[in-house]
Design a protein around this motif. Structure first.
Motif, mmCIF file in Angstrom:
data_model
loop_
_atom_site.group_PDB
_atom_site.id
_atom_site.type_symbol
_atom_site.label_atom_id
_atom_site.label_comp_id
_atom_site.label_asym_id
_atom_site.label_seq_id
_atom_site.Cartn_x
_atom_site.Cartn_y
_atom_site.Cartn_z
ATOM 1 N N GLN A 226 2.592 7.070 -6.671
ATOM 2 C CA GLN A 226 1.554 7.892 -7.329
ATOM 3 C C GLN A 226 2.223 9.336 -7.628
ATOM 4 O O GLN A 226 2.814 9.867 -6.623
ATOM 5 C CB GLN A 226 0.424 8.028 -6.426
ATOM 6 C CG GLN A 226 -0.318 6.640 -6.457
ATOM 7 C CD GLN A 226 -1.160 6.319 -7.640
ATOM 8 O OE1 GLN A 226 -1.650 7.131 -8.425
ATOM 9 N NE2 GLN A 226 -1.263 5.143 -7.825
ATOM 10 N N GLN B 288 1.173 4.158 -2.991
ATOM 11 C CA GLN B 288 0.880 5.604 -2.496
ATOM 12 C C GLN B 288 2.105 6.432 -2.961
ATOM 13 O O GLN B 288 1.825 7.617 -3.567
ATOM 14 C CB GLN B 288 0.709 5.887 -1.188
ATOM 15 C CG GLN B 288 -0.754 5.418 -0.680
ATOM 16 C CD GLN B 288 -0.989 5.508 0.797
ATOM 17 O OE1 GLN B 288 -0.085 5.942 1.589
ATOM 18 N NE2 GLN B 288 -2.128 5.218 1.367
ATOM 19 N N GLU C 177 0.812 -1.078 0.025
ATOM 20 C CA GLU C 177 0.117 -0.029 -0.086
ATOM 21 C C GLU C 177 0.825 1.189 -0.142
ATOM 22 O O GLU C 177 0.633 2.219 -0.682
ATOM 23 C CB GLU C 177 -0.969 -0.036 1.283
ATOM 24 C CG GLU C 177 -2.129 -1.141 1.125
ATOM 25 C CD GLU C 177 -1.359 -2.382 1.679
ATOM 26 O OE1 GLU C 177 -0.410 -2.428 2.509
ATOM 27 O OE2 GLU C 177 -1.712 -3.554 1.331
#
Length: 185
Positions: free
Chosen positions: A177, A174, A170
């Motif tokens: 991005q 993130q 995760e």
């Protein structure tokens, strides 16, 4: 025919050299084949690729040592060169300091496993902090692939001596991005 494989003659030494070279090539290919066969059965291939590369180097080195021991002229040459080996080893040690440091650091990475193939990490790069996936741990370098598909090569000594942040899936998603554009108001 007796001189074809007699290590005391030039033709014999060259013939034996060719036999030993072919043997080394075959053994190195067997190490690579064994690596390819074992890899699908492992959940973590981090150490396997490293061990395979080290095994291939050892095959070539061992084959050369056996060949040099078999040929009398090479043994005599080796004895003569042994007197100057201390000076040469210091020069080579200084010249190969980074390379040997990367090799020892690579062994440390495989032994202690701070990162593994498939882990997402953040490392400091010339362009700033880079988030990337570990693709390969080799003898000298760790190969990473960032979210844009760029390959990042990091010397193993840098991987061991710098702070590396290991991310969860995760966190990696993130971090890879692009930042959202800010709206000025």
């Amino acid at each position: 025919m007796n001189t074809l494989f007699d290590p005391k003659t030039l033709i014999g030494a060259l013939s034996l050299g060719a036999v030993f070279l072919v043997a080394a090539l075959v053994l190195a290919a067997l190490v690579r084949r064994l690596t390819r066969r074992v890899a699908p059965h492992l959940t973590d291939v981090t150490g396997l690729a490293f061990a395979s590369a080290l095994g291939q180097v050892m095959v070539y080195l061992g084959t050369f040592v056996l060949y040099a021991h078999l040929v009398p002229d090479l043994r005599a040459l080796g004895t003569a060169l042994l007197t100057g080996v201390s000076i040469v080893s210091v020069v080579i040690g200084l010249a190969a300091q980074n390379t040997l440091g990367n090799l020892v650091a690579g062994l440390s990475l495989v032994l202690y496993r701070p990162v593994r193939v498939g882990d997402w990490v953040q490392v400091s790069a010339p362009a700033g902090v880079t988030t990337a996936c570990v693709e390969l741990l080799s003898l000298g370098y760790t190969t990473l692939r960032d979210a844009q598909g760029r390959q990042v090569l990091v010397p193993n000594s840098v991987m061991v001596s710098s702070v590396v942040v290991r991310l969860s899936a995760e966190q990696a998603a993130q971090a890879s991005q692009p930042p959202a554009p800010s709206v000025a108001g």
